[in-house]
Scaffold this motif. Structure first.
Motif, PDB file in Angstrom:
ATOM      1  N   ASP A 241      14.265  16.028  -6.154  1.00 35.60           N
ATOM      2  CA  ASP A 241      13.877  17.119  -7.034  1.00 35.60           C
ATOM      3  C   ASP A 241      13.646  16.561  -8.435  1.00 35.60           C
ATOM      4  OD1 ASP A 241      15.079  19.354  -9.089  1.00 35.60           O
ATOM      5  OD2 ASP A 241      13.929  20.245  -7.440  1.00 35.60           O
ATOM      6  N   THR A 242      12.494  16.843  -9.003  1.00 38.88           N
ATOM      7  CA  THR A 242      12.142  16.302 -10.319  1.00 38.88           C
ATOM      8  C   THR A 242      13.080  16.834 -11.399  1.00 38.88           C
ATOM      9  OG1 THR A 242       9.842  16.111  -9.629  1.00 38.88           O
ATOM     10  CG2 THR A 242      10.263  16.035 -11.980  1.00 38.88           C
TER      11      THR A 242
ATOM     12  N   CYS B 164       1.693  12.641  -9.587  1.00 39.75           N
ATOM     13  CA  CYS B 164       0.473  13.414  -9.334  1.00 39.75           C
ATOM     14  C   CYS B 164       0.276  14.621 -10.234  1.00 39.75           C
ATOM     15  CB  CYS B 164       0.377  13.807  -7.863  1.00 39.75           C
ATOM     16  SG  CYS B 164       1.614  14.989  -7.295  1.00 39.75           S
ATOM     17  N   GLN B 165       1.255  14.967 -11.066  1.00 38.48           N
ATOM     18  CA  GLN B 165       1.007  16.031 -12.042  1.00 38.48           C
ATOM     19  C   GLN B 165      -0.037  15.575 -13.056  1.00 38.48           C
ATOM     20  OE1 GLN B 165       3.870  14.439 -11.596  1.00 38.48           O
ATOM     21  NE2 GLN B 165       4.644  13.715 -13.558  1.00 38.48           N
ATOM     22  N   ASP B 166      -0.251  14.265 -13.182  1.00 38.91           N
ATOM     23  CA  ASP B 166      -1.334  13.701 -13.990  1.00 38.91           C
ATOM     24  C   ASP B 166      -2.586  13.687 -13.111  1.00 38.91           C
ATOM     25  OD1 ASP B 166      -3.219  12.013 -15.185  1.00 38.91           O
ATOM     26  OD2 ASP B 166      -1.776  10.418 -15.595  1.00 38.91           O
ATOM     27  N   PRO B 167      -3.645  14.407 -13.489  1.00 39.34           N
ATOM     28  CA  PRO B 167      -4.857  14.470 -12.654  1.00 39.34           C
ATOM     29  C   PRO B 167      -5.426  13.102 -12.279  1.00 39.34           C
ATOM     30  CG  PRO B 167      -4.966  16.111 -14.390  1.00 39.34           C
ATOM     31  CD  PRO B 167      -3.766  15.255 -14.690  1.00 39.34           C
ATOM     32  N   ALA B 168      -5.308  12.120 -13.156  1.00 42.88           N
ATOM     33  CA  ALA B 168      -5.812  10.777 -12.837  1.00 42.88           C
ATOM     34  C   ALA B 168      -4.996  10.145 -11.705  1.00 42.88           C
ATOM     35  CB  ALA B 168      -5.774   9.883 -14.080  1.00 42.88           C
TER      36      ALA B 168
ATOM     37  N   ASN C 112      -2.656  21.029  -0.965  1.00 48.86           N
ATOM     38  CA  ASN C 112      -1.236  21.251  -0.666  1.00 48.86           C
ATOM     39  C   ASN C 112      -0.347  20.405  -1.569  1.00 48.86           C
ATOM     40  OD1 ASN C 112      -1.554  23.192   1.290  1.00 48.86           O
ATOM     41  ND2 ASN C 112      -1.520  21.738   2.983  1.00 48.86           N
ATOM     42  N   THR C 113      -0.723  19.161  -1.764  1.00 47.51           N
ATOM     43  CA  THR C 113       0.058  18.273  -2.632  1.00 47.51           C
ATOM     44  C   THR C 113       0.105  18.836  -4.043  1.00 47.51           C
ATOM     45  OG1 THR C 113      -0.536  16.338  -1.314  1.00 47.51           O
ATOM     46  CG2 THR C 113       0.216  15.924  -3.564  1.00 47.51           C
ATOM     47  N   ARG C 114      -1.036  19.220  -4.555  1.00 46.73           N
ATOM     48  CA  ARG C 114      -1.141  19.775  -5.911  1.00 46.73           C
ATOM     49  C   ARG C 114      -0.268  21.021  -6.055  1.00 46.73           C
ATOM     50  NH1 ARG C 114      -6.059  20.711  -5.513  1.00 46.73           N
ATOM     51  NH2 ARG C 114      -6.884  18.714  -6.197  1.00 46.73           N
ATOM     52  N   ARG C 115      -0.335  21.921  -5.088  1.00 52.14           N
ATOM     53  CA  ARG C 115       0.374  23.213  -5.174  1.00 52.14           C
ATOM     54  C   ARG C 115       1.869  23.106  -4.902  1.00 52.14           C
ATOM     55  NH1 ARG C 115      -1.149  27.108  -1.521  1.00 52.14           N
ATOM     56  NH2 ARG C 115      -2.136  25.612  -0.166  1.00 52.14           N
ATOM     57  N   HIS C 116       2.261  22.193  -3.988  1.00 60.35           N
ATOM     58  CA  HIS C 116       3.651  22.200  -3.523  1.00 60.35           C
ATOM     59  C   HIS C 116       4.492  21.003  -3.946  1.00 60.35           C
ATOM     60  CE1 HIS C 116       2.668  25.682  -1.147  1.00 60.35           C
ATOM     61  NE2 HIS C 116       1.683  25.023  -0.562  1.00 60.35           N
ATOM     62  N   ALA C 117       3.869  19.908  -4.387  1.00 65.81           N
ATOM     63  CA  ALA C 117       4.645  18.702  -4.659  1.00 65.81           C
ATOM     64  C   ALA C 117       4.574  18.240  -6.120  1.00 65.81           C
ATOM     65  CB  ALA C 117       4.184  17.564  -3.751  1.00 65.81           C
ATOM     66  N   CYS C 118       3.392  18.181  -6.665  1.00 64.10           N
ATOM     67  CA  CYS C 118       3.202  17.586  -7.994  1.00 64.10           C
ATOM     68  C   CYS C 118       4.104  18.227  -9.045  1.00 64.10           C
ATOM     69  CB  CYS C 118       1.747  17.691  -8.415  1.00 64.10           C
ATOM     70  SG  CYS C 118       0.623  16.747  -7.362  1.00 64.10           S
ATOM     71  N   GLY C 119       4.913  17.392  -9.676  1.00 63.93           N
ATOM     72  CA  GLY C 119       5.822  17.861 -10.708  1.00 63.93           C
ATOM     73  C   GLY C 119       7.086  18.504 -10.181  1.00 63.93           C
ATOM     74  N   ARG C 120       7.167  18.713  -8.874  1.00 69.72           N
ATOM     75  CA  ARG C 120       8.342  19.363  -8.274  1.00 69.72           C
ATOM     76  C   ARG C 120       9.300  18.358  -7.640  1.00 69.72           C
ATOM     77  NH1 ARG C 120       4.160  22.965  -7.368  1.00 69.72           N
ATOM     78  NH2 ARG C 120       4.564  25.050  -8.183  1.00 69.72           N
ATOM     79  N   TYR C 121       8.731  17.382  -6.941  1.00 70.20           N
ATOM     80  CA  TYR C 121       9.592  16.368  -6.342  1.00 70.20           C
ATOM     81  C   TYR C 121       8.850  15.050  -6.202  1.00 70.20           C
ATOM     82  CZ  TYR C 121       7.293  17.416  -1.869  1.00 70.20           C
ATOM     83  OH  TYR C 121       6.371  17.600  -0.874  1.00 70.20           O
TER      84      TYR C 121
ATOM     85  N   LEU D 292       0.824  -1.207   0.000  1.00 73.82           N
ATOM     86  CA  LEU D 292       0.000   0.000   0.000  1.00 73.82           C
ATOM     87  C   LEU D 292       0.859   1.258   0.000  1.00 73.82           C
ATOM     88  CD1 LEU D 292      -2.809  -1.149   2.442  1.00 73.82           C
ATOM     89  CD2 LEU D 292      -3.130  -0.467   0.048  1.00 73.82           C
ATOM     90  N   ASP D 293       1.924   1.277   0.796  1.00 76.54           N
ATOM     91  CA  ASP D 293       2.825   2.427   0.833  1.00 76.54           C
ATOM     92  C   ASP D 293       3.434   2.642  -0.549  1.00 76.54           C
ATOM     93  OD1 ASP D 293       4.350   4.359   2.797  1.00 76.54           O
ATOM     94  OD2 ASP D 293       5.905   3.476   1.518  1.00 76.54           O
ATOM     95  N   ASP D 294       3.851   1.557  -1.191  1.00 76.54           N
ATOM     96  CA  ASP D 294       4.386   1.668  -2.554  1.00 76.54           C
ATOM     97  C   ASP D 294       3.358   2.290  -3.497  1.00 76.54           C
ATOM     98  OD1 ASP D 294       6.777   0.450  -1.755  1.00 76.54           O
ATOM     99  OD2 ASP D 294       6.225  -1.524  -2.561  1.00 76.54           O
ATOM    100  N   ALA D 295       2.112   1.824  -3.410  1.00 81.15           N
ATOM    101  CA  ALA D 295       1.055   2.305  -4.306  1.00 81.15           C
ATOM    102  C   ALA D 295       0.710   3.770  -4.044  1.00 81.15           C
ATOM    103  CB  ALA D 295      -0.192   1.432  -4.167  1.00 81.15           C
ATOM    104  N   VAL D 296       0.624   4.151  -2.763  1.00 84.49           N
ATOM    105  CA  VAL D 296       0.317   5.539  -2.413  1.00 84.49           C
ATOM    106  C   VAL D 296       1.355   6.470  -3.026  1.00 84.49           C
ATOM    107  CG1 VAL D 296       0.278   7.213  -0.509  1.00 84.49           C
ATOM    108  CG2 VAL D 296      -0.907   5.044  -0.276  1.00 84.49           C
ATOM    109  N   PHE D 297       2.620   6.104  -2.905  1.00 84.55           N
ATOM    110  CA  PHE D 297       3.650   7.021  -3.366  1.00 84.55           C
ATOM    111  C   PHE D 297       3.997   6.848  -4.831  1.00 84.55           C
ATOM    112  CE2 PHE D 297       3.674   7.834   1.067  1.00 84.55           C
ATOM    113  CZ  PHE D 297       3.704   9.214   1.044  1.00 84.55           C
ATOM    114  N   ASP D 298       3.592   5.759  -5.445  1.00 86.24           N
ATOM    115  CA  ASP D 298       3.681   5.670  -6.891  1.00 86.24           C
ATOM    116  C   ASP D 298       2.737   6.710  -7.493  1.00 86.24           C
ATOM    117  OD1 ASP D 298       4.525   4.448  -9.435  1.00 86.24           O
ATOM    118  OD2 ASP D 298       2.431   3.784  -9.516  1.00 86.24           O
ATOM    119  N   SER D 299       1.509   6.782  -6.967  1.00 88.39           N
ATOM    120  CA  SER D 299       0.557   7.780  -7.466  1.00 88.39           C
ATOM    121  C   SER D 299       1.007   9.202  -7.096  1.00 88.39           C
ATOM    122  CB  SER D 299      -0.861   7.501  -6.967  1.00 88.39           C
ATOM    123  OG  SER D 299      -0.924   7.529  -5.567  1.00 88.39           O
ATOM    124  N   PHE D 300       1.558   9.388  -5.900  1.00 82.23           N
ATOM    125  CA  PHE D 300       2.086  10.700  -5.490  1.00 82.23           C
ATOM    126  C   PHE D 300       3.170  11.153  -6.462  1.00 82.23           C
ATOM    127  CE2 PHE D 300       5.403  13.104  -3.323  1.00 82.23           C
ATOM    128  CZ  PHE D 300       4.700  14.122  -2.699  1.00 82.23           C
ATOM    129  N   ASN D 301       4.056  10.237  -6.816  1.00 76.21           N
ATOM    130  CA  ASN D 301       5.192  10.583  -7.676  1.00 76.21           C
ATOM    131  C   ASN D 301       4.771  10.950  -9.097  1.00 76.21           C
ATOM    132  OD1 ASN D 301       6.949  10.228  -5.557  1.00 76.21           O
ATOM    133  ND2 ASN D 301       7.520   8.166  -6.150  1.00 76.21           N
TER     134      ASN D 301
END
Length: 159
Positions: free
Chosen positions: A116-117, A42-46, A78-87, A31-40
């Motif tokens: 850093d991406t 997340c610049q893709d809306p899906a 917060n994730t969308r604004r500060h993380a997606c596509g950045r790291y 589950l941790d792998d899956a959560v952060f696979d999608s996090f990594n």
């Protein structure tokens, strides 16, 4: 001596309980792998929507430098604004520990690096705790603590 003390609870558990603990660790690790696979991704809306699906709508997220969010929507904003596509986030190998919570789910604790991406350099490090709830056969994260953010490699000391 420390290793013996850490293993003592396992030695006192029945073989079925040890197997159940191994199964729980395997489940939470996946589950941790899956959560952060999608996090990594997340610049893709899906992928951001997929990431959202792992969290309870009333998730509490405690971040030592970012503050507290009280809902999934606030956390995702917060994730969308500060993380997606950045790291991206990668768990430190061997750091994940999983502990059962009777009649509720599990606690996952570990460390992760932030990369850093643009540069690909993994210079941030932090610790985390996630409280997972198993309800009606579905796992969801109800609480997150992300803390002790620091440089992955301390700066060299100048003579």
């Amino acid at each position: 001596m420390k290793t013996t003390l850490r293993l003592l609870p396992l030695l006192l558990m029945s073989p079925a309980a040890v197997l159940a603990a191994d199964d729980l660790a395997t489940t939470i690790t996946a589950l941790d792998d899956a959560v952060f696979d999608s996090f990594n991704q997340c610049q893709d809306p899906a992928q951001l929507q997929k990431h959202a699906g792992y969290f309870d709508p009333a998730v509490e997220f405690y971040h030592d430098t970012g503050g507290v969010t009280w809902t999934r929507e606030a956390m995702l904003d917060n994730t969308r604004r500060h993380a997606c596509g950045r790291y991206t986030r990668e768990r430190v190998a061997g750091s994940l520990q999983v502990f059962p919570v009777k009649d509720f789910g599990a606690i996952a604790q570990g460390s992760h690096r932030f990369c850093d991406t643009a540069s690909g350099r993994c210079e941030g490090l932090a610790d985390f705790v996630m409280l997972w709830r198993l309800h009606d056969g579905q796992w969801s994260i109800t609480r997150v603590l992300s803390y002790a953010h620091r440089a992955a490699h301390p700066p060299a000391v100048q003579p």
